[in-house]
Structure formats: structure tokens, C-alpha cells
Scaffold this motif. Structure first.
Motif, PDB file in Angstrom:
ATOM      1  N   VAL A  51     -36.449 -17.610 -25.258  1.00  0.00           N
ATOM      2  CA  VAL A  51     -37.544 -18.324 -25.652  1.00  0.00           C
ATOM      3  C   VAL A  51     -37.299 -19.792 -26.139  1.00  0.00           C
ATOM      4  O   VAL A  51     -36.085 -19.887 -26.641  1.00  0.00           O
ATOM      5  N   ILE A  52     -38.048 -20.696 -25.307  1.00  0.00           N
ATOM      6  CA  ILE A  52     -37.879 -22.081 -25.683  1.00  0.00           C
ATOM      7  C   ILE A  52     -39.086 -22.766 -26.349  1.00  0.00           C
ATOM      8  O   ILE A  52     -40.025 -22.836 -25.983  1.00  0.00           O
ATOM      9  N   LYS A  53     -38.692 -23.368 -27.517  1.00  0.00           N
ATOM     10  CA  LYS A  53     -39.580 -24.100 -28.237  1.00  0.00           C
ATOM     11  C   LYS A  53     -39.491 -25.929 -28.331  1.00  0.00           C
ATOM     12  O   LYS A  53     -38.279 -26.026 -28.527  1.00  0.00           O
ATOM     13  N   LEU A  54     -40.428 -26.533 -28.253  1.00  0.00           N
ATOM     14  CA  LEU A  54     -40.433 -27.911 -28.288  1.00  0.00           C
ATOM     15  C   LEU A  54     -41.235 -28.513 -29.047  1.00  0.00           C
ATOM     16  O   LEU A  54     -42.431 -28.055 -28.893  1.00  0.00           O
ATOM     17  N   GLU A  55     -40.767 -29.354 -30.074  1.00  0.00           N
ATOM     18  CA  GLU A  55     -41.526 -30.110 -30.855  1.00  0.00           C
ATOM     19  C   GLU A  55     -42.045 -31.164 -30.387  1.00  0.00           C
ATOM     20  O   GLU A  55     -42.863 -31.820 -30.938  1.00  0.00           O
ATOM     21  N   ASN A  56     -41.334 -31.936 -29.315  1.00  0.00           N
ATOM     22  CA  ASN A  56     -41.736 -32.942 -29.060  1.00  0.00           C
ATOM     23  C   ASN A  56     -41.760 -33.061 -27.115  1.00  0.00           C
ATOM     24  O   ASN A  56     -41.391 -32.111 -26.425  1.00  0.00           O
TER      25      ASN A  56
ATOM     26  N   ALA B 200     -32.201 -13.182 -26.451  1.00  0.00           N
ATOM     27  CA  ALA B 200     -31.924 -11.908 -27.017  1.00  0.00           C
ATOM     28  C   ALA B 200     -31.962 -11.818 -28.349  1.00  0.00           C
ATOM     29  O   ALA B 200     -31.257 -11.095 -29.227  1.00  0.00           O
ATOM     30  N   GLY B 201     -32.982 -12.586 -28.858  1.00  0.00           N
ATOM     31  CA  GLY B 201     -33.284 -12.716 -30.376  1.00  0.00           C
ATOM     32  C   GLY B 201     -32.089 -13.363 -31.136  1.00  0.00           C
ATOM     33  O   GLY B 201     -32.439 -13.425 -32.383  1.00  0.00           O
ATOM     34  N   LYS B 202     -31.113 -14.215 -30.386  1.00  0.00           N
ATOM     35  CA  LYS B 202     -30.267 -14.901 -31.357  1.00  0.00           C
ATOM     36  C   LYS B 202     -30.594 -16.488 -30.845  1.00  0.00           C
ATOM     37  O   LYS B 202     -30.800 -16.902 -29.846  1.00  0.00           O
ATOM     38  N   ASP B 203     -30.371 -17.117 -32.015  1.00  0.00           N
ATOM     39  CA  ASP B 203     -30.467 -18.874 -31.712  1.00  0.00           C
ATOM     40  C   ASP B 203     -29.343 -19.294 -30.996  1.00  0.00           C
ATOM     41  O   ASP B 203     -28.150 -18.851 -31.215  1.00  0.00           O
ATOM     42  N   ILE B 204     -29.789 -20.276 -29.858  1.00  0.00           N
ATOM     43  CA  ILE B 204     -28.369 -20.876 -29.114  1.00  0.00           C
ATOM     44  C   ILE B 204     -28.385 -22.197 -29.581  1.00  0.00           C
ATOM     45  O   ILE B 204     -29.345 -23.126 -29.611  1.00  0.00           O
ATOM     46  N   ALA B 205     -27.294 -22.631 -29.933  1.00  0.00           N
ATOM     47  CA  ALA B 205     -27.047 -23.935 -30.486  1.00  0.00           C
ATOM     48  C   ALA B 205     -27.104 -25.036 -29.289  1.00  0.00           C
ATOM     49  O   ALA B 205     -26.692 -24.803 -28.083  1.00  0.00           O
ATOM     50  N   ILE B 206     -27.838 -26.092 -29.523  1.00  0.00           N
ATOM     51  CA  ILE B 206     -27.963 -27.133 -28.551  1.00  0.00           C
ATOM     52  C   ILE B 206     -27.012 -28.387 -29.020  1.00  0.00           C
ATOM     53  O   ILE B 206     -27.344 -28.926 -29.929  1.00  0.00           O
ATOM     54  N   GLU B 207     -26.086 -28.462 -27.968  1.00  0.00           N
ATOM     55  CA  GLU B 207     -25.106 -29.527 -28.540  1.00  0.00           C
ATOM     56  C   GLU B 207     -26.014 -31.001 -28.108  1.00  0.00           C
ATOM     57  O   GLU B 207     -26.654 -31.285 -27.208  1.00  0.00           O
ATOM     58  N   GLN B 208     -25.687 -31.851 -29.129  1.00  0.00           N
ATOM     59  CA  GLN B 208     -26.439 -33.125 -29.345  1.00  0.00           C
ATOM     60  C   GLN B 208     -25.462 -34.326 -28.610  1.00  0.00           C
ATOM     61  O   GLN B 208     -24.313 -34.140 -28.706  1.00  0.00           O
TER      62      GLN B 208
ATOM     63  N   ALA C 284     -34.357 -12.127 -15.888  1.00  0.00           N
ATOM     64  CA  ALA C 284     -33.831 -12.979 -14.669  1.00  0.00           C
ATOM     65  C   ALA C 284     -32.680 -13.710 -15.239  1.00  0.00           C
ATOM     66  O   ALA C 284     -32.258 -14.724 -14.657  1.00  0.00           O
ATOM     67  N   ALA C 285     -31.969 -13.154 -16.238  1.00  0.00           N
ATOM     68  CA  ALA C 285     -30.798 -13.831 -16.911  1.00  0.00           C
ATOM     69  C   ALA C 285     -29.552 -13.640 -15.703  1.00  0.00           C
ATOM     70  O   ALA C 285     -29.599 -12.717 -14.871  1.00  0.00           O
ATOM     71  N   PRO C 286     -28.500 -14.519 -15.851  1.00  0.00           N
ATOM     72  CA  PRO C 286     -28.517 -15.821 -16.761  1.00  0.00           C
ATOM     73  C   PRO C 286     -29.356 -16.919 -16.186  1.00  0.00           C
ATOM     74  O   PRO C 286     -29.905 -16.893 -15.037  1.00  0.00           O
ATOM     75  N   TYR C 287     -29.748 -17.928 -17.074  1.00  0.00           N
ATOM     76  CA  TYR C 287     -30.990 -19.004 -16.753  1.00  0.00           C
ATOM     77  C   TYR C 287     -29.989 -20.385 -17.092  1.00  0.00           C
ATOM     78  O   TYR C 287     -29.312 -20.357 -17.895  1.00  0.00           O
ATOM     79  N   LYS C 288     -30.490 -21.019 -16.219  1.00  0.00           N
ATOM     80  CA  LYS C 288     -29.850 -22.543 -16.160  1.00  0.00           C
ATOM     81  C   LYS C 288     -31.012 -23.382 -16.771  1.00  0.00           C
ATOM     82  O   LYS C 288     -32.217 -23.267 -16.282  1.00  0.00           O
ATOM     83  N   VAL C 289     -30.805 -24.114 -17.811  1.00  0.00           N
ATOM     84  CA  VAL C 289     -31.748 -24.661 -18.984  1.00  0.00           C
ATOM     85  C   VAL C 289     -31.382 -26.214 -18.710  1.00  0.00           C
ATOM     86  O   VAL C 289     -30.453 -26.454 -19.149  1.00  0.00           O
TER      87      VAL C 289
ATOM     88  N   ARG D 295     -29.390 -37.616 -25.470  1.00  0.00           N
ATOM     89  CA  ARG D 295     -30.252 -36.718 -25.987  1.00  0.00           C
ATOM     90  C   ARG D 295     -30.898 -35.549 -24.928  1.00  0.00           C
ATOM     91  O   ARG D 295     -31.982 -35.361 -25.066  1.00  0.00           O
ATOM     92  N   THR D 296     -29.970 -35.461 -24.027  1.00  0.00           N
ATOM     93  CA  THR D 296     -30.289 -34.313 -22.937  1.00  0.00           C
ATOM     94  C   THR D 296     -29.169 -33.274 -23.218  1.00  0.00           C
ATOM     95  O   THR D 296     -28.394 -33.437 -23.909  1.00  0.00           O
ATOM     96  N   ALA D 297     -29.617 -32.171 -22.437  1.00  0.00           N
ATOM     97  CA  ALA D 297     -28.813 -31.046 -22.487  1.00  0.00           C
ATOM     98  C   ALA D 297     -28.903 -30.202 -21.188  1.00  0.00           C
ATOM     99  O   ALA D 297     -30.289 -30.168 -20.693  1.00  0.00           O
ATOM    100  N   ALA D 298     -27.904 -29.541 -20.800  1.00  0.00           N
ATOM    101  CA  ALA D 298     -27.778 -28.597 -19.541  1.00  0.00           C
ATOM    102  C   ALA D 298     -27.003 -27.417 -19.822  1.00  0.00           C
ATOM    103  O   ALA D 298     -25.731 -27.921 -20.424  1.00  0.00           O
ATOM    104  N   MET D 299     -27.451 -26.133 -19.928  1.00  0.00           N
ATOM    105  CA  MET D 299     -26.528 -25.113 -20.305  1.00  0.00           C
ATOM    106  C   MET D 299     -26.885 -23.906 -19.297  1.00  0.00           C
ATOM    107  O   MET D 299     -28.200 -23.772 -18.743  1.00  0.00           O
TER     108      MET D 299
END
Length: 296
Positions: A222-227, A275-283, A257-262, A287-291
Motif C-alpha cells: 500500500v502506497i499513500k502519497l500526500e503530494n 504486509a501490514g508493516k510500515d516501510i521506512a523511506i530514506e530521504q 506479485a512480490a517483491p515489488y520495485k518501487v 527527494r526521490t527514492a527507489a527500493m
């Protein structure tokens, strides 16, 4: 009859004689009254008055002498002869030399001998007004164009940050989030349609009930974007599930279809759960990220 009376009687005759002389000289040169008036910058009425010898309505004697001198020079009349006529026509002012009367500039006097006013050309005023209006319009258009260009550039910079391509994201930003032991079990994609199923535990009843969606949260992303941001998600087979600029406040869910490239083009305000757990996004500064989420 005394000498003073003779001079008074001869003065009008001298003016007429001088006028005839000027008229004949003009005709010999093939000039018309209008042409002479244009050259001397005098009204045609004054030219006719000088040729007729009638100076009524003309300015003072000093100005008349100036007009006659200018006229005589134009027609190349002998200056000595002209001076003799002046002595007869203007006996009271005979002490004034012809050179003194030549100081009067006829072009600067009107019919009454008053200085002419120099009027500012109207066409020049119109030209100046047109130039001023054109300058104002040009300045306004230039300002509007520059303002639009600035706004476009600002918007382009914001979108370019959000739509960063994969090649712009450093490899050091890619992070693998391992799956738990329970996450290896495959599940079907999330469905929004509920189905009615019969209860298997009660074989002796025919009642049915509506079940909740059969969705497994073991590998749900689940990916949520405020901006507003660029979002690209690929599944384990490399299939691109989404690759576009998404709106602010949007939520995107993927499963099965895991794993996912985001890849995120703008990380502030973004959150990722797997899987119900928050994934940390490195800043980072970009201000971009790939994981990779859900990998071993």
C-alpha cells in the motif's frame, strides 16, 4: 507752396512709383504674387499693397521698409535707387539707413507686424503619442510574457522533480525489504467484490451469508502519497504495474506479485506499508527514492 508741402505731396507718388517698379521687376522675372509671398513668407495682401503703393493696414514704417527691402533684394532692384524712394516715402525717418531697416526679419512678423508664434507641429505630437502608446503596450506584453515564462519554468521544475526517471535515481537509494516467513505464501490479488458463500461447518442448514473480501494481507503493498508525485511500481516478473504522475492524496494498492520495485519521484509526505508493516523511506537531497519491497 513750400518745400515741406512738396515733400508731402510727392510721398504718395513715390510709393506708387516704387510699387510699379517692383511689379514690373517681378513680371520680368516671371514670378506671380503668390510665389513672391511664399518666398518672402508674407501674406499676398502685403505684396499687393507694396505694389499698389498703398500702405494702409500695414505695420509701422520701420517694418514696411523692411518688407520693401526684402522684396527689392529678391527682384535685384538697385539699392541706391531704393534708398532714394525711401527718403521720399518716409521723410520723417530718413535718418534711418536702409541697412537698419534690413534688420527686420519679415518671416518673423505677421500682417500686423507682430511676432509670429511658432506652433508645435501637430503631426509630431501625433507621432509622439503613437510611440508612447506602443512603448506602453510593448512593456506590458513583455512583462506578461516574462511572467508566464517564469510560472511555466517553476511548474516545469516541480514536475521534473516529481517525474524523475529511473536513471536519475542513484543506485545507493535502492533498498531491499525482506519478506517474512509468512509472506512467501502466495495470495490472490485484492478484490473489491464480495461473494456469498455457504457455511461449510453447518451442513444441516440452507442459510447463506455474505463473506468479507478474500484478500490476503501477507504481501499486500500500500502506497499513500500526500503530494503529487511520479510513481512507478514493477512486480517480481518485471511487469510495470503503474508508471505515471499520480495526484496528491491518492492511495495505490498491489498484491500477489512480490517483491515489488518501487520508484518515487517526490518522497515528502509519502508512506509505504507492506504486509501490514510500515516501510521506512530514506530521504535524500533529490527527494526521490527507489527500493525493492518484499525481497528475500
Amino acid at each position: 507752396m513750400n518745400e515741406q508741402t512738396k515733400k508731402t505731396e510727392s510721398s504718395p507718388n513715390a510709393a506708387v512709383t516704387l510699387g510699379i517698379l517692383l511689379s514690373q521687376a517681378r513680371k520680368q522675372k516671371g514670378l506671380s504674387v503668390g510665389e513672391v509671398a511664399e518666398r518672402l513668407k508674407l501674406p499676398a495682401r502685403q505684396i499687393e499693397a507694396m505694389e499698389s503703393g498703398s500702405y494702409k493696414g500695414l505695420p509701422e514704417a520701420v517694418f514696411i521698409k523692411g518688407f520693401l527691402s526684402s522684396y527689392a533684394r529678391l527682384l535685384e532692384v538697385d539699392e541706391k535707387e531704393l534708398k532714394q524712394y525711401f527718403q521720399q516715402i518716409f521723410p520723417a525717418a530718413s535718418h534711418l539707413s536702409t541697412s537698419d531697416s534690413n534688420k527686420v526679419v519679415s518671416a518673423d512678423l505677421d500682417f500686423k507686424g507682430k511676432p509670429q508664434r511658432r506652433h508645435f507641429p501637430r503631426w509630431l505630437i501625433v507621432v509622439l503619442v503613437v510611440i508612447l502608446i506602443s512603448a506602453v503596450v510593448y512593456a506590458w506584453q513583455t512583462k506578461s510574457t516574462s511572467e508566464n515564462a517564469r510560472q511555466t519554468a517553476t511548474a516545469g521544475q516541480e514536475v521534473s522533480v516529481q517525474t524523475a526517471s529511473i536513471s536519475d535515481i542513484a543506485a545507493s537509494n535502492i533498498r531491499v525489504v525482506p519478506m517474512t516467513d509468512n509472506e512467501h505464501t502466495g495470495s490472490q490479488p485484492v478484490t473489491e467484490v464480495t461473494a456469498a458463500s455457504q457455511s461449510a461447518s453447518t451442513s444441516n442448514t440452507t442459510d447463506t451469508q455474505v463473506s468479507q473480501p478474500a484478500v490476503s494481507a501477507s504481501d499486500t503493498l500500500v502506497i499513500k502519497l500526500e503530494n503529487r508525485s511520479w510513481l512507478q511500481v514493477s512486480d517480481k516478473n518485471g511487469k510495470v504495474l503503474i508508471s505515471q504522475v499520480v495526484d496528491a492524496g491518492s492511495t495505490h494498492q498491489f498484491s500477489g506479485a512480490a517483491p515489488y520495485k518501487v520508484i518515487l519521484g517526490y518522497t515528502p509526505g509519502a508512506s509505504i506499508r507492506f504486509a501490514g508493516k510500515d516501510i521506512a523511506i530514506e530521504q535524500n537531497k533529490k527527494r526521490t527514492a527507489a527500493m525493492t519491497v518484499g525481497g528475500n
